[in-house]
Scaffold this motif. Structure first.
Motif, PDB file in Angstrom:
ATOM      1  N   GLY A  81      34.568  58.010   2.827  1.00 42.16           N
ATOM      2  CA  GLY A  81      34.419  56.663   3.382  1.00 42.16           C
ATOM      3  C   GLY A  81      33.073  56.107   2.985  1.00 42.16           C
ATOM      4  O   GLY A  81      32.511  56.437   1.939  1.00 42.16           O
TER       5      GLY A  81
ATOM      6  N   VAL B 293      30.795  49.984   4.943  1.00 36.61           N
ATOM      7  CA  VAL B 293      31.617  48.975   4.278  1.00 36.61           C
ATOM      8  C   VAL B 293      31.140  47.548   4.525  1.00 36.61           C
ATOM      9  O   VAL B 293      31.573  46.634   3.821  1.00 36.61           O
TER      10      VAL B 293
ATOM     11  N   THR C 126      29.147  48.121   9.768  1.00 37.01           N
ATOM     12  CA  THR C 126      30.490  48.674   9.933  1.00 37.01           C
ATOM     13  C   THR C 126      30.673  49.834   8.962  1.00 37.01           C
ATOM     14  O   THR C 126      30.318  49.722   7.774  1.00 37.01           O
TER      15      THR C 126
ATOM     16  N   ASN D 238      33.471  53.076   7.659  1.00 36.00           N
ATOM     17  CA  ASN D 238      34.850  53.558   7.626  1.00 36.00           C
ATOM     18  C   ASN D 238      34.838  55.044   7.307  1.00 36.00           C
ATOM     19  O   ASN D 238      34.119  55.486   6.401  1.00 36.00           O
TER      20      ASN D 238
ATOM     21  N   ARG E 154      37.484  58.409   6.646  1.00 37.41           N
ATOM     22  CA  ARG E 154      38.849  58.840   6.381  1.00 37.41           C
ATOM     23  C   ARG E 154      38.909  60.354   6.260  1.00 37.41           C
ATOM     24  O   ARG E 154      37.995  60.972   5.699  1.00 37.41           O
TER      25      ARG E 154
ATOM     26  N   SER F 139      42.319  57.296   9.467  1.00 36.95           N
ATOM     27  CA  SER F 139      41.243  56.414   9.015  1.00 36.95           C
ATOM     28  C   SER F 139      40.776  55.577  10.199  1.00 36.95           C
ATOM     29  O   SER F 139      41.601  54.999  10.913  1.00 36.95           O
TER      30      SER F 139
ATOM     31  N   SER G  38      37.523  52.797  11.630  1.00 32.40           N
ATOM     32  CA  SER G  38      36.374  51.933  11.328  1.00 32.40           C
ATOM     33  C   SER G  38      35.656  51.620  12.626  1.00 32.40           C
ATOM     34  O   SER G  38      36.297  51.294  13.631  1.00 32.40           O
ATOM     35  N   THR G  39      34.344  51.719  12.614  1.00 28.45           N
ATOM     36  CA  THR G  39      33.541  51.436  13.796  1.00 28.45           C
ATOM     37  C   THR G  39      32.398  50.509  13.408  1.00 28.45           C
ATOM     38  O   THR G  39      31.915  50.528  12.269  1.00 28.45           O
ATOM     39  N   SER G  40      31.974  49.696  14.364  1.00 28.89           N
ATOM     40  CA  SER G  40      30.883  48.743  14.150  1.00 28.89           C
ATOM     41  C   SER G  40      29.806  48.949  15.189  1.00 28.89           C
ATOM     42  O   SER G  40      30.085  49.366  16.315  1.00 28.89           O
TER      43      SER G  40
ATOM     44  N   ALA H 147      32.521  57.064  14.802  1.00 31.32           N
ATOM     45  CA  ALA H 147      33.686  57.246  13.933  1.00 31.32           C
ATOM     46  C   ALA H 147      34.185  58.686  13.974  1.00 31.32           C
ATOM     47  O   ALA H 147      35.399  58.928  13.960  1.00 31.32           O
TER      48      ALA H 147
ATOM     49  N   GLU I 219      38.281  50.086  18.088  1.00 30.34           N
ATOM     50  CA  GLU I 219      37.447  51.066  17.401  1.00 30.34           C
ATOM     51  C   GLU I 219      35.994  50.718  17.556  1.00 30.34           C
ATOM     52  O   GLU I 219      35.644  49.553  17.677  1.00 30.34           O
TER      53      GLU I 219
END
Length: 285
Positions: free
Chosen positions: A148, A151, A181, A183, A185, A197, A199-201, A246, A285
């Motif tokens: 990941g 991103v 952010t 990601n 996987r 998969s 995604s966290t911010s 994540a 997420e």
């Protein structure tokens, strides 16, 4: 202007200005800006790290390979910083490996520095051949590949503040919010299938408080005073928090999908794990 009124006005001005600067001084005392670097300390941890380390134990740890966790944002720091200074850390892979170890759910194997590791193994093997020994074990393999990257990095997602100025005296309170952010996987090494998969911010806050005033004390003589402080949340700590979040979400999603199992099935209802399971079920997420 009446002399008594003029002196009273000057007294009020001095009191207001003293209160203004005093208030800023108190704020600075709470978060002192040291003129010299302090002693090195451990990196402060957040509530996400507490959740990561309080997860219930797995039925068996998962061998995980991490080849990299790259910055995919293409963002650079605004001038006057160097044109080669990136907005986010380039050491996210190290943060991910540490998060995997701290979770106690994964056994990371070295892949980012694989060429250096293979070189050292050649040296050891050559020394063993000369001494007649050949007991160098094979490298450990992994069952999942964790990949990941970072991103997105959005600046000025939210800005604002407030202030007031009266007869040259003013106080201003401003803030800015950025957002990063990531990601993450999990890939099955045997089939190449993406198992999960997430995604966290994480928000990055900057806050500044300033105040000052000016007044003509005599003809062509002006007194001006300013004070304030700025506090910027370190971007690398926010990236670390997003990565740790994540990892926890990936573990919870894997449990929910049957990718890995808990050592004790009753741990499914623990408060820490249940919160992330509920978030995944809601698509948050």
């Amino acid at each position: 202007m009446n002399t008594a009124i003029r002196f009273r006005y000057r007294g009020v001005t001095i009191l207001v200005l003293a209160g203004l600067l005093g208030g800023c001084a108190v704020a600075v005392d709470r978060k002192p800006l040291a003129p010299f670097p302090g002693e090195p300390t451990l990196t402060p941890q957040s509530a996400v790290f507490d959740d990561l380390t309080r997860l219930p134990p797995p039925a068996g740890k998962v061998g995980a390979a991490v080849y990299g966790f790259r910055d995919q944002t293409g963002q650079y720091k605004p001038s006057p910083a160097s044109s080669f200074s990136t907005a986010v850390t380039q050491g996210a892979a190290s943060m991910l490996i540490k998060a995997l170890i701290d979770s106690d759910w994964f056994v990371p194997v070295e892949r980012e520095g694989l060429s250096d590791l293979l070189t050292e193994r050649k040296i050891v093997r050559a020394a063993q051949e000369q001494s007649g020994k050949a007991d160098l074990p094979p490298l450990a393999s992994a069952s999942v590949l964790l990949t990941g990257g970072i991103v997105a990095y959005d600046t000025n997602v939210k800005t604002g503040g407030e202030g007031a100025r009266y007869f040259g005296l003013g106080v201003f309170d401003e803030y800015r919010m950025d957002q990063v952010t990531v990601n993450l996987r999990a890939v099955d090494i045997r089939t190449g299938r993406i198992l999960a998969s997430v995604s966290t911010s994480k928000s990055i806050f900057s806050h500044g408080l300033s105040g000052g005033g000016f007044r003509f004390v005599r003809f062509k003589r002006m007194l001006e005073l300013e004070a304030g402080y700025t506090r910027n949340e370190p971007a690398q700590l926010c990236v670390r928090d997003a990565i740790e979040s994540a990892v926890v979400h990936l573990i919870a999603r894997g449990i929910d999908q049957g990718l890995w199992q808990l050592r004790y099935p009753d741990d499914l209802n623990t408060s820490v794990l249940r919160a992330y399971l509920d978030a995944n079920s809601l698509g948050v997420e």
